[in-house]
Design an enzyme around this catalytic site. Sequence first.
Site, short mmCIF file in Angstrom:
data_model
loop_
_atom_site.label_atom_id
_atom_site.label_comp_id
_atom_site.label_asym_id
_atom_site.label_seq_id
_atom_site.Cartn_x
_atom_site.Cartn_y
_atom_site.Cartn_z
N ASP A 139 -9.24 -7.64 7.38
CA ASP A 139 -8.07 -7.94 8.19
C ASP A 139 -7.38 -9.15 7.58
OD1 ASP A 139 -6.26 -8.09 10.47
OD2 ASP A 139 -7.77 -6.89 11.53
N ASP A 140 -6.43 -9.72 8.32
CA ASP A 140 -5.69 -10.86 7.78
C ASP A 140 -6.57 -12.10 7.63
OD1 ASP A 140 -3.38 -9.42 7.54
OD2 ASP A 140 -2.62 -9.98 9.51
N THR A 171 -7.38 -14.53 -4.95
CA THR A 171 -7.51 -14.57 -6.41
C THR A 171 -6.12 -14.65 -7.02
OG1 THR A 171 -9.49 -13.19 -6.29
CG2 THR A 171 -8.46 -13.42 -8.43
N ASP A 223 -26.45 -34.01 -1.37
CA ASP A 223 -26.62 -33.38 -2.69
C ASP A 223 -25.91 -34.22 -3.73
OD1 ASP A 223 -24.12 -32.63 -1.66
OD2 ASP A 223 -24.04 -30.81 -2.87
N GLY A 260 -11.08 -13.98 0.63
CA GLY A 260 -10.71 -14.95 -0.39
C GLY A 260 -9.34 -14.68 -0.96
N ASP A 296 -15.54 -26.39 -2.14
CA ASP A 296 -15.67 -26.85 -3.52
C ASP A 296 -14.94 -25.89 -4.44
OD1 ASP A 296 -17.28 -29.27 -4.23
OD2 ASP A 296 -18.74 -28.32 -2.88
N CYS A 305 4.13 -15.26 -4.73
CA CYS A 305 3.05 -15.09 -3.76
C CYS A 305 1.73 -15.65 -4.28
CB CYS A 305 2.87 -13.62 -3.38
SG CYS A 305 1.89 -13.38 -1.87
#
Length: 755
Positions: free
Chosen positions: A452-453, A545, A631, A543, A470, A420
Site C-alpha cells: 500500500d502507500d 530506490t 554500538d 522502501g 542509517d 519523482c
Amino acid sequence: MRSPEQPVLRDIVLIGGGHSHVGVLRRFAMKPVPGVRLTVICRDTHTPYSGMLPGYVAGHYDYDDVHIDLRRLAEFAGARFFRDEALGIDRSSQQVLCRNRPPVPYDLLSINIGSAPGLRDVPGADQYAVPVKPIHDFNNRWQALLERCEHHQGPLSIAVVGAGAGGVELILAMQYRLRQVFKSLDKDPRQLRFHLFDADSTLVPTHNARVRARLESVVRDRGIRLHLGDPVVKVSANQIHTAGGSSLAVNETLWVTRAGAPDWLKTTGLALDEDGFIRTRDTLQTETDDRIFAAGDIAHVSEHPREKAGVFAVRQGPPLADNLRRVALGQTPRPFHPQRHWLALISTGDRYAIASRGALGFGGRWVWRWKDWIDRRFMARFNDLPAMAESAQQPDTSAALNDEDAAQAISALAMRCGGCGAKVGSTVLSRALARIQPVERDDILVGLHSPDDAAVLAVPDGKAVVQTIDFFRAFIDDPYVFGRIAANHSLGDIFAMGAEAQSATAIAMVPAGIESKVEDLVFQMMKGAVDVLNSAGCALVGGHTGEGLELGLGFAVNGLVDPDAILRKDGLRPGNVLILTKPLGTGTLFAAYPRLKARGRWIDGALAQMQVSNQRAAQCLKEFGATACTDVTGFGLLGHLVEMTRPSGVDAALDLPSLPLLEGAEETLKDGILSSLQPANVRLRRAIRNQAEKAEDPRYPILFDPQTAGGLLAGVPADQAEECLAALKERGYGQVAIIGKILEAGDELAPIRLV
C-alpha cells in the site's frame, strides 16, 4: 567502491583465481574496456603460485612470498571480487551458481579452477590421505604437522603418493624442512622416514632420461625409499597397502597423483574429456558454448593437448584476456598456439634445482638461484602493483551491443531528469524484489505482503517503539555482502538498546544502467540485506530506490522494547567493567583497501566481523546485568564512550593494550592510513585526561577510527564480567574483550584516562 564512468554493458565472470585468471586481471588493469565489468568468484583470497610451493614447504619463502593477493589484484583491475565457491552453471539463464550467495549473471564466462588429485578411486584415501590440492587445505595440514613435530616422540614416517615432478619436489622439500625442525628441537633427524609411491615404474616419467637419472640419484642419496611399479590400492589409518600385497605403517600420507576435475562440471552440459576436464578449441572457448572459456589445468585444448603444468596456465593468461576482450567487443577470437617444449625447473628442497627442457637436463645451486629470480619476478608482477594513470581516451564499445542493448545504453548515458526522486523503474524494481522473501510477522498489518502507500504496524501492549535510521554508500564491490553489512549496521542501534527488531524500510541509491544490470544489482544487494533482516526476525515492509552516482543503502528500522528494560547510554555506574564485543579497525582498513595497502585476508577478516550480528551479544549482556550499552560506529570508540560517560556522570579508565584489533589494522595505522572521518573524531581528544602522555602510543589512533557494523560497548557489573566474557565467546564473539572500567567522576573536565 568505485563507480564506473559509464553503465555496465557486458559482464565477464571469472570462476577461480588460477594462474591464467591472474594474468587476465592484470591485462585488463593495464588496458580496461569501458562498459565491460569483470567479476572474480573464488573461495580463496590468496591464490598460491605452484612454482614456489616446494620452496615454501622447505622454508625458503613465507606465505605472502608464494601467494598472489587476489582481492587486491581485483581491486587494482577494477574488478569485483566475490569470495565464494562456484558449484554449477545455469547456461540457459547465463548464471553461475554459488555456495553462499545468489546466482551471478554473466555475458561471458571463464573457468580456471585448477584440478585436484584423484583420491576417490583408492579406498580410504579420501579419509586418511592429504591431497596437495587445493593448496589452502594442504597448507593447514602442513602447519599442523610442523606443530606436531614439537611433541612427537620416536620415528616419524611420511609417505607421498605420486612420483611425478610435483611429488618429487614435495617430498624433498618436506624432508629438508623437517630435518631442520628436528635439529632445532635437538631431535635426531635420522628418525624421519620418507617413502615415495607410484604405480609407474619410472620416476618423473614425463621428463628425459638425464633428468630422471639426476633426480633418482638425489632421492636415493637423501635416503628416501622408492616404491615404484606397485600402485597403492588402499589407505587406512596410519597404513598404506599396495597391489603387491605389502603394507607400510606411516604417520602421514600426502597425495600428488594424476589430477581430476570437480564433479559439478558434469552437470553443465559442457563437452568434457575422459578425466572430466573441459574440452576447448584453440581460442580457449569451450567446444560446447562460445560464451564460456576455460584455461589452465581444468581445460583440455583439443588441438594442442599438453600435460597439467603451471607453465601452460601462465602462458594462457594473455591470449585468454585478449579473446575475452575481443568477444566482448563483438570481434573474432584468435587461436592460441602453446609452445611444443617448455622449461621445467625442479627444486630439490636444499636450494638446488634441476632444469629440464626437451632432451636437455642440467642442475646446480645456480639453477635454484635462477629459478628463485624467475619466480620472484613473476610474483612481483601481481603483488607489486603500480599506480594506474587515467586513460586519456576510451575505446568505443557500442559495436559489441545489439540494437536493444544499444538503445538502453544510450538512454542510461543521457542526462537523467531526476523526476519523482529519480526513482528506479517499477518493472525493474518489482522483478528484483519478487525474488526476495522477507520474513512475515503478525504485527505487520500492511507491508510488502500486501503493498500500500505505507506500512502499518501494530504495537503490542506493554511495548514501546524504538526507531533508528542509517544510510551509507558502498565501500566494496560485492553488492550481496554490502547489503548484509548495511542491514547489520542499521540493526545495531536497535539491539544496543535491548530491543527486538520489528520492521525495516529501505532507502537505496543505484547507479543508472541498462535494465538487466540494474535489476541484478538491486536483487543482489537486497537479497543480502533481507537475509540479515530475516535472521533477526525483522520484516522488510517497503522502501524507496532512486538513481544516483554511487551504490548506497540504508534502513529506517523500528524495534519493540519493554519500557522498563531499555539499555541506555546513561546507565554507566562506578565499578562497572567496560566490555567491547568486536575488534576495531574497519575505518583504517577500508581507507587502505582502495590504495592497495591492505592485504586481502585483512579485508576478509573485517568483512566477516561486519557481518556478525549484535543481537546475541545484546541478549547476553542483558543476562549478565549490563547497565548501559551502545554500538560503536562512526564516532569511533572514544566518541561513543564519551557519549556514555557524560550523561552517566562518571569517568572511565581505558586500557589501550587490551583493545581488540582486526588483523592488519595496526599495520595500516602505522603507515598513517586513516579514514576520512578520523580528523573529525580526533577533535574529541580533549576528553582524554592524559592525551599528551599517550599520543605516541601506536594504538592511540584506533580510538578515533570510525567503525561500520561495529560491536557493542557495555558497562557490566565487575562481579559478572568474566562470566559474561566467557558466555560471549561461546556465542561466537571470539575477540570480545574487557577494555577498561568505570570510575567515580573526578574534578577534571576530561572524563577518560588511558592506561
